[in-house]
Scaffold this motif. Structure first.
Motif, PDB file in Angstrom:
ATOM      1  N   THR A  84       0.869  -1.179   0.000  1.00  0.00           N
ATOM      2  CA  THR A  84       0.000   0.000   0.000  1.00  0.00           C
ATOM      3  C   THR A  84       0.907   1.231   0.000  1.00  0.00           C
ATOM      4  O   THR A  84       2.129   1.097   0.103  1.00  0.00           O
ATOM      5  N   GLU A  85       0.331   2.405  -0.080  1.00  0.00           N
ATOM      6  CA  GLU A  85       1.132   3.632  -0.125  1.00  0.00           C
ATOM      7  C   GLU A  85       1.793   3.931   1.221  1.00  0.00           C
ATOM      8  O   GLU A  85       2.731   4.714   1.293  1.00  0.00           O
ATOM      9  N   THR A  86       1.309   3.283   2.309  1.00  0.00           N
ATOM     10  CA  THR A  86       1.892   3.551   3.633  1.00  0.00           C
ATOM     11  C   THR A  86       2.971   2.515   3.940  1.00  0.00           C
ATOM     12  O   THR A  86       4.159   2.827   3.949  1.00  0.00           O
ATOM     13  N   VAL A  87       2.548   1.279   4.214  1.00  0.00           N
ATOM     14  CA  VAL A  87       3.450   0.144   4.435  1.00  0.00           C
ATOM     15  C   VAL A  87       2.777  -1.071   3.790  1.00  0.00           C
ATOM     16  O   VAL A  87       1.645  -0.968   3.322  1.00  0.00           O
ATOM     17  N   TYR A  88       3.462  -2.213   3.776  1.00  0.00           N
ATOM     18  CA  TYR A  88       2.828  -3.434   3.259  1.00  0.00           C
ATOM     19  C   TYR A  88       1.825  -3.959   4.274  1.00  0.00           C
ATOM     20  O   TYR A  88       2.054  -3.897   5.484  1.00  0.00           O
ATOM     21  N   GLY A  89       0.705  -4.492   3.765  1.00  0.00           N
ATOM     22  CA  GLY A  89      -0.320  -5.059   4.632  1.00  0.00           C
ATOM     23  C   GLY A  89      -0.418  -6.568   4.452  1.00  0.00           C
ATOM     24  O   GLY A  89       0.022  -7.125   3.439  1.00  0.00           O
ATOM     25  N   LEU A  90      -0.992  -7.209   5.484  1.00  0.00           N
ATOM     26  CA  LEU A  90      -1.237  -8.654   5.433  1.00  0.00           C
ATOM     27  C   LEU A  90      -2.733  -8.795   5.235  1.00  0.00           C
ATOM     28  O   LEU A  90      -3.502  -8.697   6.185  1.00  0.00           O
ATOM     29  N   GLY A  91      -3.164  -9.013   3.980  1.00  0.00           N
ATOM     30  CA  GLY A  91      -4.576  -8.902   3.652  1.00  0.00           C
ATOM     31  C   GLY A  91      -5.325 -10.215   3.613  1.00  0.00           C
ATOM     32  O   GLY A  91      -4.782 -11.245   3.202  1.00  0.00           O
ATOM     33  N   ALA A  92      -6.581 -10.164   4.048  1.00  0.00           N
ATOM     34  CA  ALA A  92      -7.502 -11.295   3.905  1.00  0.00           C
ATOM     35  C   ALA A  92      -8.925 -10.734   3.856  1.00  0.00           C
ATOM     36  O   ALA A  92      -9.151  -9.573   4.215  1.00  0.00           O
ATOM     37  N   ASP A  93      -9.859 -11.576   3.420  1.00  0.00           N
ATOM     38  CA  ASP A  93     -11.274 -11.181   3.375  1.00  0.00           C
ATOM     39  C   ASP A  93     -11.742 -10.831   4.796  1.00  0.00           C
ATOM     40  O   ASP A  93     -11.788 -11.695   5.672  1.00  0.00           O
ATOM     41  N   ALA A  94     -12.103  -9.565   5.014  1.00  0.00           N
ATOM     42  CA  ALA A  94     -12.469  -9.089   6.359  1.00  0.00           C
ATOM     43  C   ALA A  94     -13.709  -9.779   6.904  1.00  0.00           C
ATOM     44  O   ALA A  94     -13.961  -9.755   8.113  1.00  0.00           O
ATOM     45  N   LEU A  95     -14.521 -10.401   6.001  1.00  0.00           N
ATOM     46  CA  LEU A  95     -15.771 -11.036   6.441  1.00  0.00           C
ATOM     47  C   LEU A  95     -15.596 -12.532   6.693  1.00  0.00           C
ATOM     48  O   LEU A  95     -16.527 -13.190   7.157  1.00  0.00           O
ATOM     49  N   ASN A  96     -14.430 -13.050   6.375  1.00  0.00           N
ATOM     50  CA  ASN A  96     -14.158 -14.484   6.519  1.00  0.00           C
ATOM     51  C   ASN A  96     -13.375 -14.719   7.821  1.00  0.00           C
ATOM     52  O   ASN A  96     -12.170 -14.458   7.896  1.00  0.00           O
ATOM     53  N   GLU A  97     -14.071 -15.223   8.835  1.00  0.00           N
ATOM     54  CA  GLU A  97     -13.455 -15.332  10.164  1.00  0.00           C
ATOM     55  C   GLU A  97     -12.217 -16.215  10.175  1.00  0.00           C
ATOM     56  O   GLU A  97     -11.229 -15.905  10.844  1.00  0.00           O
ATOM     57  N   ASP A  98     -12.259 -17.316   9.428  1.00  0.00           N
ATOM     58  CA  ASP A  98     -11.091 -18.210   9.421  1.00  0.00           C
ATOM     59  C   ASP A  98      -9.878 -17.520   8.795  1.00  0.00           C
ATOM     60  O   ASP A  98      -8.759 -17.641   9.282  1.00  0.00           O
ATOM     61  N   ALA A  99     -10.129 -16.793   7.706  1.00  0.00           N
ATOM     62  CA  ALA A  99      -9.032 -16.088   7.026  1.00  0.00           C
ATOM     63  C   ALA A  99      -8.443 -15.020   7.958  1.00  0.00           C
ATOM     64  O   ALA A  99      -7.227 -14.843   8.050  1.00  0.00           O
ATOM     65  N   VAL A 100      -9.334 -14.315   8.670  1.00  0.00           N
ATOM     66  CA  VAL A 100      -8.870 -13.267   9.592  1.00  0.00           C
ATOM     67  C   VAL A 100      -8.066 -13.886  10.737  1.00  0.00           C
ATOM     68  O   VAL A 100      -7.019 -13.361  11.138  1.00  0.00           O
ATOM     69  N   ARG A 101      -8.504 -15.048  11.215  1.00  0.00           N
ATOM     70  CA  ARG A 101      -7.732 -15.738  12.280  1.00  0.00           C
ATOM     71  C   ARG A 101      -6.327 -16.082  11.788  1.00  0.00           C
ATOM     72  O   ARG A 101      -5.372 -16.041  12.555  1.00  0.00           O
ATOM     73  N   MET A 102      -6.229 -16.415  10.488  1.00  0.00           N
ATOM     74  CA  MET A 102      -4.900 -16.737   9.941  1.00  0.00           C
ATOM     75  C   MET A 102      -3.992 -15.504   9.953  1.00  0.00           C
ATOM     76  O   MET A 102      -2.781 -15.627  10.125  1.00  0.00           O
ATOM     77  N   ILE A 103      -4.556 -14.328   9.770  1.00  0.00           N
ATOM     78  CA  ILE A 103      -3.739 -13.096   9.870  1.00  0.00           C
ATOM     79  C   ILE A 103      -3.161 -12.997  11.282  1.00  0.00           C
ATOM     80  O   ILE A 103      -1.961 -12.771  11.471  1.00  0.00           O
TER      81      ILE A 103
END
Ligand code: TXA
Ligand code: MG
Length: 337
Positions: free
Chosen positions: A30-49
């Motif tokens: 991103t323009e600020t720093v790198y992000g660790l992205g996942a689908d914000a609505l997917n609880e399992d994916a967010v847990r992986m973050i």
């Protein structure tokens, strides 16, 4: 898990968007720093973050959208002031904390009833949000407690084997994370974390802008942080970082009296011709300092620095963000001469 490093091209952006859609975690520039992205609505994916970063479950994630008009889908109330700010600063390095609605899972919001909304300007992040059709939850892509990553190589070093892919978008433009604000009332914004959108810029739109005391001072024991991220020691290199607020002459004297084998100094570009000890420079002005600060903290670790004396930066404009990251890296250890 095998982490693929993807070069920046259209095919790979579509591929990364597919990974997000299918519940994977991807390192995204991103323009600020790198992000660790996942689908914000997917609880399992967010847990992986959270597990990839080793992040405490009560530290909420920012939700990234393609356009601020989508904020209404995930929040229960948007003050007029937020719309005015969005008009000026979205897309950009501003995160607004708003009351969330039920679509945002509690895992994503760290158990809070609010959500941070940001509309990033970087075309890779923007395109991945659009193509995946997902709001993307993304914290900075570092191991929790380490300096935020400002290039793909930093992300690979922290995340190799923990996430599915990283897209290489080159060096981040700003180098410090977004400005995080909440709203005290219809006219007042409160800065919870300073960033590239400065207090001065916010004051062009808001009647009042409060700098939350936790930005400059250590949180008193037992008090509640208005932003959970403020209670953790952050951006912390292995070395002992000491901020020094003094003239250049006093700084040189201090280092000369305390110089050890693995003692380094982080100084301004203009200082270097008169500085006889081991040093790195971190820019000539605030925006250059913002651009380099996290990279330098990582480099100081790489060369085995044990003690680092830092010339305290100006707190004007984006300098406040630089000062805030450094004072947290130092664990609030400041010498004033
Ligand atoms: O520039 C950025 O903001 C980057 C890029 C990837 O967008 N993201 C980022 O996220 O820095 P993170 O998670 O590393 O930092 C977000 C900060 C944390 O200190 C968190 O506590 C705070 O924002 N935050 C997030 N949601 C919040 C909420 N609902 N209320 C209060 N603070 C919140
Ligand atoms: Mg972070």
């Amino acid at each position: 898990m095998n982490t693929v490093l993807l070069e920046n091209n259209e095919k790979n952006i579509v591929f990364a968007a597919g990974l997000i859609k299918n519940g994977h975690v991807v390192g995204i520039p991103t323009e600020t720093v790198y992000g660790l992205g996942a689908d914000a609505l997917n609880e399992d994916a967010v847990r992986m973050i959270f597990s990839a970063k080793g992040r405490p479950a009560d530290n909420p994630l920012i939700v990234h959208l393609a356009d601020f008009s989508q904020a209404i889908e995930y929040t229960s109330y948007i003050p007029q002031l937020a719309y005015k700010l969005a008009e000026r600063f979205c897309p950009g390095a501003l995160t607004m904390i708003l009351p969330k609605n039920d679509r945002i899972p509690l895992v994503t919001s760290g158990g809070l009833d609010t959500v941070g909304i940001r509309v990033p300007s970087h075309h890779i992040m923007h395109n991945i949000i659009e193509i995946s059709g997902c709001p993307i939850a993304a914290p900075s892509a570092n191991i929790s407690g380490l300096p935020s990553p400002t290039c793909a190589e930093h992300v690979m070093r922290d995340m190799d084997g923990r996430i599915s892919a990283v897209i290489d978008g080159g060096a981040s433009e700003f180098g410090v994370e977004s400005t995080v604000i909440s709203f005290d009332n219809e006219n007042t914004a409160r800065i919870l974390r300073p960033g590239a959108v400065t207090r001065e810029m916010l004051l062009e739109i808001c009647d009042n802008v409060i700098i939350d005391p936790a930005i400059l001072n250590e949180l008193a024991e037992g008090s509640v942080a208005s932003s959970p991220g403020m209670k953790y020691k952050h951006y912390s290199p292995k070395a002992d970082v000491i901020m020094v607020e003094s003239s250049f002459e006093d700084f040189v004297k201090l280092v000369s009296e305390n110089n050890g084998e693995n003692t380094w100094s982080l100084i301004f570009n203009g200082d270097k011709k008169n500085f006889p000890y081991k040093y790195m420079t971190y820019g000539a002005d605030s925006s250059e300092q913002a651009h380099y600060i996290f990279q330098r903290l990582r480099e100081l670790d790489d060369i085995g620095a044990e003690k680092v004396y830092v010339r305290s930066p100006s707190t004007d404009g984006v300098g406040l963000a630089v000062y805030n990251r450094l004072i947290r890296a130092s664990g609030f250890e400041v010498i004033r001469l």
